[in-house]
Write an enzyme that holds these catalytic residues in place. Structure first.
Site, PDB file in Angstrom:
ATOM      1  N   MET A 146       0.849  -1.187   0.000  1.00 36.46           N
ATOM      2  CA  MET A 146       0.000   0.000   0.000  1.00 36.46           C
ATOM      3  C   MET A 146       0.897   1.253   0.000  1.00 36.46           C
ATOM      4  SD  MET A 146      -3.090  -1.068   2.584  1.00 36.46           S
ATOM      5  CE  MET A 146      -4.068   0.422   2.386  1.00 36.46           C
ATOM      6  N   SER A 192       2.468   2.642  -2.388  1.00 37.46           N
ATOM      7  CA  SER A 192       3.652   2.625  -3.256  1.00 37.46           C
ATOM      8  C   SER A 192       3.374   3.283  -4.606  1.00 37.46           C
ATOM      9  CB  SER A 192       4.148   1.188  -3.452  1.00 37.46           C
ATOM     10  OG  SER A 192       3.151   0.383  -4.061  1.00 37.46           O
ATOM     11  N   LYS A 208       0.949   2.353  -6.905  1.00 36.12           N
ATOM     12  CA  LYS A 208       0.567   1.393  -7.958  1.00 36.12           C
ATOM     13  C   LYS A 208      -0.560   1.929  -8.839  1.00 36.12           C
ATOM     14  CE  LYS A 208      -0.621  -1.860  -5.126  1.00 36.12           C
ATOM     15  NZ  LYS A 208      -0.368  -1.103  -3.896  1.00 36.12           N
ATOM     16  N   GLU A 233      -6.284  -3.032  -8.612  1.00 33.33           N
ATOM     17  CA  GLU A 233      -6.573  -3.862  -7.431  1.00 33.33           C
ATOM     18  C   GLU A 233      -6.897  -5.304  -7.826  1.00 33.33           C
ATOM     19  OE1 GLU A 233      -6.194  -2.629  -4.387  1.00 33.33           O
ATOM     20  OE2 GLU A 233      -7.136  -0.652  -4.190  1.00 33.33           O
ATOM     21  N   GLN A 236      -5.647  -7.990  -7.122  1.00 36.10           N
ATOM     22  CA  GLN A 236      -5.507  -9.029  -6.073  1.00 36.10           C
ATOM     23  C   GLN A 236      -6.848  -9.392  -5.441  1.00 36.10           C
ATOM     24  OE1 GLN A 236      -4.678  -5.841  -5.450  1.00 36.10           O
ATOM     25  NE2 GLN A 236      -5.703  -5.311  -3.531  1.00 36.10           N
ATOM     26  N   CYS A 263       9.039   3.438   4.459  1.00 36.09           N
ATOM     27  CA  CYS A 263       8.745   2.862   5.780  1.00 36.09           C
ATOM     28  C   CYS A 263       8.332   3.957   6.766  1.00 36.09           C
ATOM     29  CB  CYS A 263       9.962   2.114   6.306  1.00 36.09           C
ATOM     30  SG  CYS A 263       9.712   1.437   7.954  1.00 36.09           S
ATOM     31  N   CYS A 314      11.309   4.111   9.612  1.00 30.80           N
ATOM     32  CA  CYS A 314      12.707   4.516   9.388  1.00 30.80           C
ATOM     33  C   CYS A 314      12.949   5.290   8.101  1.00 30.80           C
ATOM     34  CB  CYS A 314      13.616   3.286   9.434  1.00 30.80           C
ATOM     35  SG  CYS A 314      13.397   2.190   8.016  1.00 30.80           S
TER      36      CYS A 314
END
Ligand SMILES: [Zn+2]
Length: 207
Positions: free
Chosen positions: A16, A18, A20, A90, A92, A146, A149
């Protein structure tokens, strides 16, 4: 003998956040500018935004046809003969029949571009994605950032009541305060997740 024209499959995968969907919209928009006949499909699950439009987190959007089942794509194409490109967002969320549908469409000469989450919050392959990734001529694997970090994030972290969701937590938790974050491998936490075998470097063998 007439040589059969075959299309190609392009998959945009990642966690999620990223980008797409944004990438799918970008590719679809380029094709439209080039006067290619393209149709965009999307499973009818996500009603976050406008019903007949796909919207990315950054706000870009494109018109789409909502489908409940992979077979709906074939039904739609029966009445739209001039289509050359098929985009699916989507992917998937569609059942495994989509693997045969995509394979069939490529064999018929359609070019298919699809975006989807490659892993669920447990860090395991999501639905039909493994097969689709193997079949694809082109794979774009995107990363997010992330939350912990700032490094590249390939995982989706599920947070329930401010804590990492456990492996066995139900997918639908009624009334639960939950959200998702992008995480790197180090910061992706799934309490209760076990390896199929007990592994140890110390022992130097698989137990
Ligand atoms: Zn991290």
């Amino acid at each position: 003998m007439k040589q059969e024209i075959k299309g190609k499959l392009t998959i945009i995968a990642g966690p999620m956040f990223s980008g797409k969907t944004e990438e799918l919209i970008r590719l679809a928009t380029r094709l439209k500018i080039g006067n290619k006949k393209i149709i965009v499909f999307k499973p009818q699950i996500d009603s976050r935004y406008d019903k007949n439009k796909i919207c990315s987190h950054s706000g870009s959007m494109i018109e789409c046809v909502l489908i409940k089942d992979p077979i709906d794509i074939l039904t739609f194409l029966e009445s739209s003969k001039e289509i050359e490109y098929i985009a699916i967002d989507e992917i998937q969320f569609l059942n495994n029949v989509i693997i045969d549908v995509v394979s069939f469409l490529i064999g018929k000469g359609y070019n298919v571009i699809a975006s989807g989450l490659d892993m669920n919050f447990r860090g395991e392959p999501f639905g039909p994605m493994p097969e689709l990734l193997c079949m694809a001529e082109n794979v774009f694997k995107l990363t997010a950032v992330c939350n912990e970090c700032g490094k590249d994030a390939a995982y989706t972290q599920r947070i329930v009541f401010d804590k990492p969701a456990s492996y066995d937590d139900p997918i639908i938790l009624v009334g639960a305060k939950e959200h998702y974050e992008a995480r790197c491998r180090e910061h992706h936490v799934v309490p209760g997740k076990k390896y199929s075998k007990k592994l140890s470097l110390k022992e130097g063998s698989i137990l």
